[in-house]
Design an enzyme around this catalytic site. Structure first.
Site, PDB file in Angstrom:
ATOM      1  N   CYS A  26      -3.144  10.981   3.849  1.00  0.00           N
ATOM      2  CA  CYS A  26      -3.144  10.753   2.420  1.00  0.00           C
ATOM      3  C   CYS A  26      -3.280  11.049   1.200  1.00  0.00           C
ATOM      4  O   CYS A  26      -2.459  10.437  -0.128  1.00  0.00           O
ATOM      5  CB  CYS A  26      -4.921  10.158   2.196  1.00  0.00           C
ATOM      6  SG  CYS A  26      -5.209   8.688   3.348  1.00  0.00           S
TER       7      CYS A  26
ATOM      8  N   HIS B 257      -4.349   1.971   7.155  1.00  0.00           N
ATOM      9  CA  HIS B 257      -3.228   2.320   7.007  1.00  0.00           C
ATOM     10  C   HIS B 257      -2.790   2.425   8.006  1.00  0.00           C
ATOM     11  O   HIS B 257      -3.261   3.385   9.323  1.00  0.00           O
ATOM     12  CB  HIS B 257      -2.759   2.976   5.803  1.00  0.00           C
ATOM     13  CG  HIS B 257      -3.748   2.549   4.617  1.00  0.00           C
ATOM     14  ND1 HIS B 257      -4.009   3.257   3.942  1.00  0.00           N
ATOM     15  CD2 HIS B 257      -3.278   0.980   3.914  1.00  0.00           C
ATOM     16  CE1 HIS B 257      -4.560   2.721   2.550  1.00  0.00           C
ATOM     17  NE2 HIS B 257      -3.680   1.223   2.779  1.00  0.00           N
TER      18      HIS B 257
ATOM     19  N   GLU C 212       0.956  -1.407   0.056  1.00  0.00           N
ATOM     20  CA  GLU C 212       0.095  -0.241  -0.188  1.00  0.00           C
ATOM     21  C   GLU C 212       1.019   1.162  -0.139  1.00  0.00           C
ATOM     22  O   GLU C 212       0.496   2.471   0.067  1.00  0.00           O
ATOM     23  CB  GLU C 212      -0.733  -0.412   1.430  1.00  0.00           C
ATOM     24  CG  GLU C 212      -1.741  -1.077   1.116  1.00  0.00           C
ATOM     25  CD  GLU C 212      -3.154  -1.206   0.140  1.00  0.00           C
ATOM     26  OE1 GLU C 212      -4.105  -0.186   0.298  1.00  0.00           O
ATOM     27  OE2 GLU C 212      -3.484  -2.186  -0.007  1.00  0.00           O
TER      28      GLU C 212
END
Length: 448
Positions: free
Chosen positions: A371, A250, A174
């Protein structure tokens, strides 16, 4: 030689919508199928970029992807003209059309993992595009991501690019959302911190029971090998599976690091004390003084952290040695989180100031300030070798806001995704954007 941490923020794409596609991301799921505002989302992101630039931070921009992804739909058996592919997908498999329209590439913390030249064996900055194979709508991003990064960081003397890892569960990757780098100065050797949710091959590591662990230990180790990182410059840590099951999909939803500091929640990791000791010891070997700031669960719960995105913030170093925390407006709206932050900044510690930004359009889809940015540490020579078209300036900000005003829709609902005109609007906008950013041909419709 001076060195910098450059934040490359993702420019929100024209098809920004609330598809609720990310299982395990509470905000994404809870706002599913609401109408979105692509124009407002893009302008909110640009406003943050401009503000950081004006504060003196190095700021860049990373282009969005072509959506809907007609080629992906063709691979799934839809045929005919582009318009017919979209119309057929809308009629027969609307969830696949929604996935092919996702603007999730805006969250460029998932675009790649980046290792600075001071850490790598060959003295170049290394990029590995994330395969994002846990979610279909994100797994289709990495080919275009690689082309865009290649156009931004094109000088092979300074930059090395790696293809995404094999797109299988064992190597779920990721990107930088599970990667942090600690260092005394950005241009000096540091310690790269990889956080994983599970191991694909070693059952000694517990796994979450409700939501998927998207990053594997094996993927993190592979990236470290590809980048030529030294064992003494790497620390691996497991995310607490219990917090993954509470919506912490995350690591950057429960911890953020910068320079010599880690700001994290008490429940973020397993074996926390051992991890902190390893970080402290390895950073000390390269002259660093590791510092940790633990937010106790008694002050801020995991639920508070997930709802406010306290840790999905940007932790930025200022010239006087103190740090600035960039948080979303939702932190101010949460009484416990805001009280904690007021106490933190008034205590005389490392984090001296908090700045609040309105990023509601991104937040409602599950992505906050952290993000939206990919951090790249560069020395002066490397920064000069970056494509200058992607470095934020006042004129570029003006050009991009005018571009958004010209091309983006004010409102977008799920039914609008079935309009073939949306694809034409997106391609027209992106063709113009590649000229503004001086990227060349990076999108499939420009190449094929």
């Amino acid at each position: 030689m001076k060195s910098y941490e450059v934040n490359f923020d993702g420019l929100v794409g024209p098809t920004h919508n609330y598809g609720g596609l990310s299982y395990g991301n509470v905000a994404s799921q809870s706002n599913s199928q609401q109408s979105s505002s692509p124009k407002e989302a893009a302008l909110q992101g640009l406003a943050k970029m401009k503000a950081l630039m004006e504060m003196g931070f190095q700021q860049g921009v990373l282009a969005p992807q072509e959506r809907p992804d007609v080629a992906a739909l063709r691979r799934l058996g839809f045929s005919g003209t582009d318009a017919q592919v979209i119309e057929r997908a809308a009629k027969e498999a609307m969830p696949l059309l929604v996935a092919s329209c996702s603007a999730s590439s805006m969250w460029v913390a998932n675009a790649a993992t980046v290792s600075p030249s001071a850490d790598t064996a060959d003295g170049r900055v290394h990029f590995t595009a994330a395969n994002l194979n846990c979610k279909y709508h994100r797994s289709i991003e990495h080919p275009t991501t690689s082309r865009v990064l290649g156009a931004m960081f094109a000088n092979q003397q300074h930059f090395a690019h790696h293809a995404a890892l094999p797109a299988v569960a064992q190597f779920g990757d990721e990107g930088a959302a599970n990667h942090t780098r600690f260092c005394r100065e950005y241009g000096e050797a540091g310690v790269e911190f990889f956080v994983f949710g599970r191991s694909a091959f070693d059952n000694r590591y517990p796994a979450p029971q409700k939501y998927p662990a998207r990053q594997t230990l094996e993927a993190s180790q592979a990236v470290a090998r590809l980048h030529g990182l030294r064992d003494e410059g790497v620390v691996y840590a497991q995310q607490n599976p219990g917090v993954i099951d509470q919506g912490v999909f995350h690591n950057d939803v429960i911890a953020v690091g910068n320079g010599e500091a880690l700001f994290y929640h008490e429940d973020a990791f397993l074996d926390t004390e051992q991890m902190l000791a390893e970080l402290q010891g390895k950073l000390a070997r390269v002259g660093g003084n590791f510092q940790s700031i633990c937010v106790p669960r008694s002050a801020v719960t995991v639920d508070d952290a997930v709802r406010s995105y306290l840790f999905n913030s940007q932790l930025l170093s200022r010239p006087d040695g103190s740090m600035l925390l960039i948080v979303p407006q939702e932190c101010q709206a949460n009484e416990r989180v805001w009280n904690y932050l007021q106490g933190l900044t008034s205590s005389g510690g490392l984090i001296r100031e908090v700045k609040v930004f309105d990023l509601k359009q991104s937040m409602q889809n599950g992505g906050g300030p952290a993000c939206l940015r990919l951090r790249v540490a560069l020395n002066e020579t490397e920064l000069a070798a970056v494509n200058p078209g992607v470095i934020m300036t006042a004129p570029l900000y003006g050009s991009l806001t005018a571009w958004v005003e010209k091309h983006y829709r004010d409102r977008l609902s799920e039914t609008d995704l079935a309009d073939p005109q949306l694809l034409l609007e997106c391609r027209t906008a992106l063709d113009e954007l590649t000229q503004i950013l001086k990227l060349g041909a990076v999108y499939p419709f420009q190449i094929n």
